[in-house]
Write a protein that holds these residues in place. Structure first.
Motif, mmCIF file in Angstrom:
data_model
loop_
_atom_site.group_PDB
_atom_site.id
_atom_site.type_symbol
_atom_site.label_atom_id
_atom_site.label_comp_id
_atom_site.label_asym_id
_atom_site.label_seq_id
_atom_site.Cartn_x
_atom_site.Cartn_y
_atom_site.Cartn_z
ATOM 1 N N UNK A 198 7.396 7.209 13.376
ATOM 2 C CA UNK A 198 7.885 6.001 12.690
ATOM 3 C C UNK A 198 8.129 6.283 11.203
ATOM 4 N N UNK A 199 9.199 5.713 10.689
ATOM 5 C CA UNK A 199 9.558 5.901 9.283
ATOM 6 C C UNK A 199 8.785 4.906 8.418
ATOM 7 N N UNK A 200 7.744 5.402 7.739
ATOM 8 C CA UNK A 200 6.945 4.561 6.855
ATOM 9 C C UNK A 200 7.434 4.607 5.402
ATOM 10 N N UNK A 201 8.616 5.134 5.209
ATOM 11 C CA UNK A 201 9.135 5.228 3.847
ATOM 12 C C UNK A 201 8.408 6.308 3.068
ATOM 13 N N UNK A 202 8.030 6.007 1.844
ATOM 14 C CA UNK A 202 7.366 6.983 0.972
ATOM 15 C C UNK A 202 5.838 6.931 1.053
ATOM 16 N N UNK A 203 5.322 6.225 2.017
ATOM 17 C CA UNK A 203 3.861 6.093 2.112
ATOM 18 C C UNK A 203 3.213 7.420 2.525
ATOM 19 N N UNK A 204 2.027 7.672 1.957
ATOM 20 C CA UNK A 204 1.243 8.829 2.365
ATOM 21 C C UNK A 204 0.604 8.529 3.715
ATOM 22 N N UNK A 205 0.746 9.457 4.639
ATOM 23 C CA UNK A 205 0.248 9.232 6.001
ATOM 24 C C UNK A 205 -0.979 10.116 6.252
ATOM 25 N N UNK A 250 -13.206 2.355 8.306
ATOM 26 C CA UNK A 250 -12.014 1.546 8.570
ATOM 27 C C UNK A 250 -12.103 0.197 7.862
ATOM 28 N N UNK A 251 -13.251 -0.434 7.976
ATOM 29 C CA UNK A 251 -13.431 -1.739 7.322
ATOM 30 C C UNK A 251 -13.231 -1.638 5.813
ATOM 31 N N UNK A 252 -13.749 -0.568 5.211
ATOM 32 C CA UNK A 252 -13.613 -0.389 3.761
ATOM 33 C C UNK A 252 -12.157 -0.129 3.369
ATOM 34 N N UNK A 253 -11.444 0.642 4.187
ATOM 35 C CA UNK A 253 -10.035 0.919 3.901
ATOM 36 C C UNK A 253 -9.211 -0.361 3.945
ATOM 37 N N UNK A 254 -9.494 -1.186 4.966
ATOM 38 C CA UNK A 254 -8.772 -2.460 5.084
ATOM 39 C C UNK A 254 -9.080 -3.363 3.891
ATOM 40 N N UNK A 255 -10.353 -3.361 3.430
ATOM 41 C CA UNK A 255 -10.718 -4.145 2.238
ATOM 42 C C UNK A 255 -9.900 -3.715 1.025
ATOM 43 N N UNK A 256 -9.526 -2.434 0.994
ATOM 44 C CA UNK A 256 -8.747 -1.897 -0.122
ATOM 45 C C UNK A 256 -7.242 -2.036 0.125
ATOM 46 N N UNK A 257 -6.884 -2.899 1.110
ATOM 47 C CA UNK A 257 -5.482 -3.203 1.440
ATOM 48 C C UNK A 257 -4.712 -1.992 1.965
ATOM 49 N N UNK A 258 -5.433 -1.105 2.637
ATOM 50 C CA UNK A 258 -4.768 0.033 3.273
ATOM 51 C C UNK A 258 -4.687 -0.242 4.770
ATOM 52 N N UNK A 259 -3.477 -0.251 5.347
ATOM 53 C CA UNK A 259 -3.338 -0.526 6.782
ATOM 54 C C UNK A 259 -3.926 0.613 7.629
ATOM 55 N N UNK A 319 0.835 -1.203 0.000
ATOM 56 C CA UNK A 319 0.000 0.000 0.000
ATOM 57 C C UNK A 319 0.869 1.253 0.000
ATOM 58 N N UNK A 320 0.414 2.270 -0.724
ATOM 59 C CA UNK A 320 1.158 3.534 -0.730
ATOM 60 C C UNK A 320 0.609 4.510 0.299
ATOM 61 N N UNK A 321 -0.335 4.036 1.137
ATOM 62 C CA UNK A 321 -0.905 4.893 2.174
ATOM 63 C C UNK A 321 -1.023 4.141 3.498
ATOM 64 N N UNK A 322 -1.052 4.904 4.582
ATOM 65 C CA UNK A 322 -1.340 4.351 5.903
ATOM 66 C C UNK A 322 -2.290 5.323 6.597
#
Length: 513
Positions: A230-237, A181-190, A156-159
């Motif tokens: 925390x360093x999530x790399x290039x993920x959008x937070x 939250x449930x919908x975001x998780x369904x879309x593989x977003x942590x 995922x590119x987002x958290x």
């Protein structure tokens, strides 16, 4: 002739005498005025002297008060500094292992050694409970580290951090933060889901290694720095504020400085909840601060959007209504899955507190319409409710149970008391009612006035009349589905994902519409 002259002289003498007397009177009057003026002058002089004495006395008191205040201020500052130092020392002392051992020994001595059997058992239970809490916290720390690392490795590119203010995710509760939250998780977003708990000894939902991590608010605040740093790399937070908690006001600018996109999701009329004894934590100044400093603000209803807009000229407030779980959308069977019944059954699901559920209106209607049956599903039923025989309270139900129960209903209702609280609401249940093929009768609630097959009442008499009206309504399934397809929870999740992909703008930019 001499007599005539004498008469003239006498007249002149008399005239002169009168004139002299008049002049004398004028002089005496003037003298009296002079005397009076002199007395006034003396009185004014004395008053001036008295005023000056009082003025000098007041000035002296003022000077002494200023000196005293300055002295007390210095003394107060000194005492505050001393108090701060003492508090720090006391905190260090209370936190020290030595003091903890002393306290534990004292409890052991007074409760276990000297106490009766009840105290001994209570002491042993508390030891077991403390051990469980410590183990739970230790497990939480390990799970949190595992989750953060998993996020970084995920595709995922987002958290998303959901600061929900609701309970942990469960079947009985399905409010906005949980649904999104449930919908975001369904879309593989942590998603890091922070929930509210009243007792720190309550069990924490276990982490199963997936994309959802649930944390009670007390531990969330404790671990906040660790998470946002925390360093999530290039993920959008993305940090979603789902209720205006004071900790979010303190953090909103810190979050932005750490690269988090902050979204304030205004899902309720918190000020009005506060006025009816709910949301006791609410502070309007905190909410205004969050509205002005969050990157994006969205509200579930038009009245709430207008209210939030009054708080800021830095941005435009988005309208983001509630929605429907796609699983409830009518299938090929459509509304035909409903059970045919000759009974007129009026149903409701949701919260039942007297603060906003108009029990008086429903009871009055039930007494007038004895052939109608009312089925009430939900929680927080007020104590000592004297319900008529045709009102059945069915208790809380799981979604699958509710769907089965509702198949027999003729009409669904939303009997919220007419108030500013209700004016800000966009009830999730209205979408669910429509998906189940039920016409809806509601008291005034501006956001839903234009929804299909929703009938609005402004009095108990009108509410009763609208219910009767719905008994003969034939719903256009196509029209309902068209409305619901634009209002699914996955659509709301997509909004958040889209906002997360936008370039961050400064506080003074206009966002959305």
């Amino acid at each position: 002739m001499n007599q005539t002259i004498d008469k003239d002289y006498k007249k002149k003498d008399s005239s002169n005498t009168i004139k002299v007397m008049e002049e004398k009177k004028e002089v005496e009057a003037l003298l009296e005025q002079v005397v009076a003026l002199e007395k006034e002058q003396i009185a004014l002089t004395m008053l001036k002297e008295k005023v000056q004495i009082e003025k000098d006395a007041y000035y002296s008191r003022y000077v002494n008060a200023v000196k005293s205040f300055q002295h007390e201020k210095k003394r107060s500052i000194t005492l505050m500094e001393e108090n701060k130092k003492l508090k720090s020392k006391l905190h260090n002392m209370n936190s020290s292992k030595a003091w903890k051992l002393i306290r534990e020994y004292w409890r052991f001595k007074t409760e276990f050694i000297q106490g009766n059997w009840k105290l001994k058992i209570k002491y042993l239970k508390s030891l077991k409970s403390k051990k469980q809490v410590v183990q739970s916290v230790n497990k939480f720390d390990v799970s949190l580290q595992e989750f953060l690392k998993k996020i970084k490795r995920s595709s995922s590119d987002q958290v998303v951090f959901m600061f929900s203010g609701t309970t942990y995710i469960q079947d009985f509760k399905g409010n906005r933060p949980i649904r999104i939250t449930k919908e975001l998780v369904k879309k593989n977003i942590p998603v890091f889901f922070s929930y509210f708990r009243w007792n720190k000894e309550d069990n924490i939902p276990s982490y199963s290694g997936d994309l959802l991590f649930q944390s009670p608010i007390d531990l969330t605040i404790e671990k906040m720095k660790q998470i946002i740093d925390f360093d999530f790399g290039n993920k959008r937070k993305i940090f979603i504020i789902s209720f205006p908690h004071i900790s979010c006001a303190r953090l909103v600018n810190v979050l932005k400085s750490k690269g988090w996109l902050t979204i304030y999701d205004v899902r309720d009329e918190w000020e009005e909840f506060h006025k009816v004894g709910q949301a006791k934590w609410f502070d309007i100044n905190v909410e205004k601060y969050i509205v002005n400093h969050a990157d994006i603000v969205c509200a579930v209803s038009k009245p709430l959007r207008e209210k939030m807009q009054q708080y800021t000229n830095r941005k435009l407030i988005n309208l983001s209504p509630n929605a429907l779980d796609s699983i409830l959308l009518p299938t090929n069977q459509g509304f035909t899955r409903r059970k045919k019944s000759s009974e007129k059954i009026v149903g409701y699901i949701g919260h039942l507190t007297e603060a906003w559920f108009d029990w008086e209106a429903i009871i009055e209607i039930a007494k007038l319409e004895k052939e109608w049956k009312f089925e009430i599903v939900g929680h927080s039923l007020p104590k000592n409710m004297n319900l008529p025989p045709n009102i059945a309270y069915l208790g809380p139900k799981k979604p699958s149970e509710f769907i089965e129960i509702s198949k027999k209903w003729t009409t669904a209702i939303i009997p919220f008391r007419i108030s500013k609280l209700a004016d800000g609401v966009d009830p999730i249940k209205v979408y669910e009612y429509l998906a189940l093929g039920l016409p809806v009768v509601s008291f005034r609630m501006p956001q839903i006035h234009d929804y299909p097959y929703v009938y609005i009442a402004n009095s108990t008499k009108e509410f009763r009349s609208k219910i009767k009206q719905t008994f003969t309504v034939k719903m256009d399934e196509k029209k309902v589905i068209e409305f619901l397809m634009k209002n699914r929870w996955e659509d709301r999740a997509d909004e958040i994902i889209a906002w997360g992909k936008e370039e961050k703008k400064n506080d003074f930019s206009f966002i959305g519409g």
